[in-house]
Design an enzyme around this catalytic site. Structure first.
Site, mmCIF file in Angstrom:
data_model
loop_
_atom_site.group_PDB
_atom_site.id
_atom_site.type_symbol
_atom_site.label_atom_id
_atom_site.label_comp_id
_atom_site.label_asym_id
_atom_site.label_seq_id
_atom_site.Cartn_x
_atom_site.Cartn_y
_atom_site.Cartn_z
ATOM 1 N N ASP A 52 0.847 -1.196 0.000
ATOM 2 C CA ASP A 52 0.000 0.000 0.000
ATOM 3 C C ASP A 52 0.881 1.244 0.000
ATOM 4 O O ASP A 52 1.579 1.523 0.970
ATOM 5 C CB ASP A 52 -0.882 0.007 1.262
ATOM 6 C CG ASP A 52 -1.778 1.239 1.319
ATOM 7 O OD1 ASP A 52 -2.894 1.172 0.779
ATOM 8 O OD2 ASP A 52 -1.346 2.276 1.875
ATOM 9 N N HIS A 115 -7.478 9.521 -1.893
ATOM 10 C CA HIS A 115 -6.776 9.509 -0.595
ATOM 11 C C HIS A 115 -7.616 10.128 0.531
ATOM 12 O O HIS A 115 -7.686 9.589 1.635
ATOM 13 C CB HIS A 115 -5.430 10.230 -0.736
ATOM 14 C CG HIS A 115 -4.408 9.793 0.251
ATOM 15 N ND1 HIS A 115 -3.062 9.745 -0.041
ATOM 16 C CD2 HIS A 115 -4.508 9.390 1.544
ATOM 17 C CE1 HIS A 115 -2.396 9.317 1.034
ATOM 18 N NE2 HIS A 115 -3.255 9.105 2.003
HETATM 19 P P1 NAD Z 1 1.010 1.474 11.931
HETATM 20 O O1 NAD Z 1 -0.147 1.451 12.869
HETATM 21 O O2 NAD Z 1 1.172 0.401 10.935
HETATM 22 O O3 NAD Z 1 2.302 1.611 12.859
HETATM 23 C C1 NAD Z 1 3.593 1.618 12.310
HETATM 24 C C2 NAD Z 1 4.585 1.897 13.427
HETATM 25 O O4 NAD Z 1 4.394 0.977 14.502
HETATM 26 C C3 NAD Z 1 6.027 1.685 12.964
HETATM 27 O O5 NAD Z 1 6.543 2.862 12.395
HETATM 28 C C4 NAD Z 1 6.717 1.311 14.258
HETATM 29 O O6 NAD Z 1 7.017 2.456 14.997
HETATM 30 C C5 NAD Z 1 5.644 0.538 14.991
HETATM 31 N N1 NAD Z 1 5.719 -0.924 14.778
HETATM 32 C C6 NAD Z 1 5.299 -1.638 13.687
HETATM 33 N N2 NAD Z 1 5.460 -2.956 13.895
HETATM 34 C C7 NAD Z 1 5.998 -3.095 15.127
HETATM 35 C C8 NAD Z 1 6.387 -4.210 15.883
HETATM 36 N N3 NAD Z 1 6.229 -5.451 15.427
HETATM 37 N N4 NAD Z 1 6.910 -3.984 17.115
HETATM 38 C C9 NAD Z 1 7.047 -2.744 17.613
HETATM 39 N N5 NAD Z 1 6.685 -1.632 16.922
HETATM 40 C C10 NAD Z 1 6.159 -1.815 15.692
HETATM 41 O O7 NAD Z 1 0.992 2.936 11.245
HETATM 42 P P2 NAD Z 1 0.979 3.569 9.787
HETATM 43 O O8 NAD Z 1 2.252 3.374 9.079
HETATM 44 O O9 NAD Z 1 0.490 4.959 9.964
HETATM 45 O O10 NAD Z 1 -0.189 2.782 9.015
HETATM 46 C C11 NAD Z 1 0.034 1.644 8.202
HETATM 47 C C12 NAD Z 1 -0.173 1.974 6.748
HETATM 48 O O11 NAD Z 1 -1.471 2.518 6.525
HETATM 49 C C13 NAD Z 1 0.747 3.092 6.211
HETATM 50 O O12 NAD Z 1 2.058 2.652 6.041
HETATM 51 C C14 NAD Z 1 0.034 3.467 4.962
HETATM 52 O O13 NAD Z 1 0.286 2.527 3.930
HETATM 53 C C15 NAD Z 1 -1.413 3.409 5.415
HETATM 54 N N6 NAD Z 1 -1.923 4.742 5.830
HETATM 55 C C16 NAD Z 1 -2.927 5.309 5.089
HETATM 56 C C17 NAD Z 1 -3.438 6.534 5.441
HETATM 57 C C18 NAD Z 1 -4.558 7.118 4.628
HETATM 58 O O14 NAD Z 1 -4.887 8.307 4.818
HETATM 59 N N7 NAD Z 1 -5.162 6.380 3.737
HETATM 60 C C19 NAD Z 1 -2.946 7.242 6.554
HETATM 61 C C20 NAD Z 1 -1.937 6.641 7.297
HETATM 62 C C21 NAD Z 1 -1.443 5.395 6.943
#
Ligand code: NAD
Length: 285
Positions: A52, A115
């Site tokens: 994604d 988005h």
């Molecule tokens: P997420 O909830 O996936 O959290 C990611 C963070 O959690 C990492 O940077 C790290 O700090 C921590 N983490 C991940 N795995 C871990 C583990 N196993 N142990 C310890 N810490 C861990 O947050 P995100 O990146 O905001 O969301 C996931 C995806 O959703 C994004 O990468 C993106 O592709 C999508 N997204 C979309 C929108 C939208 O507006 N459509 C907005 C935000 C994110």
């Protein structure tokens, strides 16, 4: 090469247009362009088959290169990208799509999302009409939205006659999105969770860590299981290889109804990201 091609443990979710998306994918928000090639390569090695990204993440080129250089057949990988706010409108959407496809370097896209609705600009209907054109041309397989409210979804469906396949929304144990979820279930719109781990802020929550101790798994794995068992499409992000693997290793255990219910109690409605009704960044006029 270490790429696995065996049948994946990831359950398929059948979308309302008949296409299939892996329930667990990999998100690349905030992954720097210079790192994204190696991060996505690691994710593909681990077994993820759904990536994604978004135009505004600035990393589509590296995502596409990692996919192409993996040597995996194109149809084994599911690619999502998103149209940025400033490009909303019929003609500008067609141009933005071409630019994303040039950066990704693939000849079709699996899923294109608006988005953010930016409802005040009044352009998401025309934007989705451009999506319908791209779909009819076979350039994108499925079309959907992100950050839409019930009101936005109702308007989109009424004015375009088409039901988006997914709404990708902020969703995690503190923001379970019950009302929106019920509307989406009733209308065959699949729910995809962004920031599924609350961007990491949920990992030291006492309820989560207690369940993790019971099942002898990590907090991240417990939260991802919670999403999977609710039927949500989920796209956790990490740049750390061990965590990328940990977040994929979630098919060898289950949460009980009691453990699911305990996590359900964390829903306070607290957002991490912006309120979709107020978010207009990138709007040019
Ligand atoms: P997420 O909830 O996936 O959290 C990611 C963070 O959690 C990492 O940077 C790290 O700090 C921590 N983490 C991940 N795995 C871990 C583990 N196993 N142990 C310890 N810490 C861990 O947050 P995100 O990146 O905001 O969301 C996931 C995806 O959703 C994004 O990468 C993106 O592709 C999508 N997204 C979309 C929108 C939208 O507006 N459509 C907005 C935000 C994110």
């Amino acid at each position: 090469m270490a790429f696995r091609s065996e049948t994946s443990a990831v359950p398929p979710i059948v979308l309302n247009d008949g296409n299939v998306i892996p329930q667990l994918g990999f998100g690349v928000f905030q992954v720097p362009a210079e790192d994204v090639f190696s991060v996505v390569t690691t994710a593909l090695e681990v077994g993820y088959r759904s990536i994604d990204t978004a135009a505004v993440y600035g990393n589509e080129e590296g995502v596409g290169r990692a996919i192409r250089e993996s040597g995996l057949p194109r149809d084994e990988i599911y690619i999502t990208t998103k149209l940025w706010n400033s490009e909303q409108g019929y003609d500008s959407t067609l141009r933005a799509f071409d630019a994303s496809m040039d950066r990704l370097g693939v000849d079709y896209l699996d899923l294109y999302l608006i988005h953010w609705p930016v409802a005040a600009a009044g352009r998401f209907v025309d934007t989705f009409r451009a999506f319908q054109t791209l779909k009819s041309q076979g350039r994108v397989k499925s079309i959907g939205v992100s950050n839409f409210t019930v009101e936005n979804l109702r308007q989109l469906m009424a004015e375009t006659g088409e039901i988006p396949v997914v709404n990708q929304i902020e969703l995690h144990p503190r923001l379970a999105q019950r009302e929106l979820r019920e509307f989406q279930d009733a209308n065959a719109i699949s729910t995809e969770a962004w920031s599924p781990l609350g961007q990491g802020t949920l990992l030291d929550d006492g309820t989560i860590t207690a369940v993790a101790a019971e099942v002898q798994r990590t907090a991240a794995q417990v939260i991802i299981r919670w999403h999977l068992q609710r039927g949500t499409i989920v796209i956790p992000k990490s740049v750390t290889p061990a965590r990328i693997a940990e977040n994929f290793d979630v098919f060898g255990f289950e949460l009980t109804a009691e453990q699911m219910a305990a996590i359900d109690t964390l829903d306070t409605g607290a957002r991490i990201g912006p309120d979709p009704e107020a978010f207009t960044i990138g709007l040019i006029d």
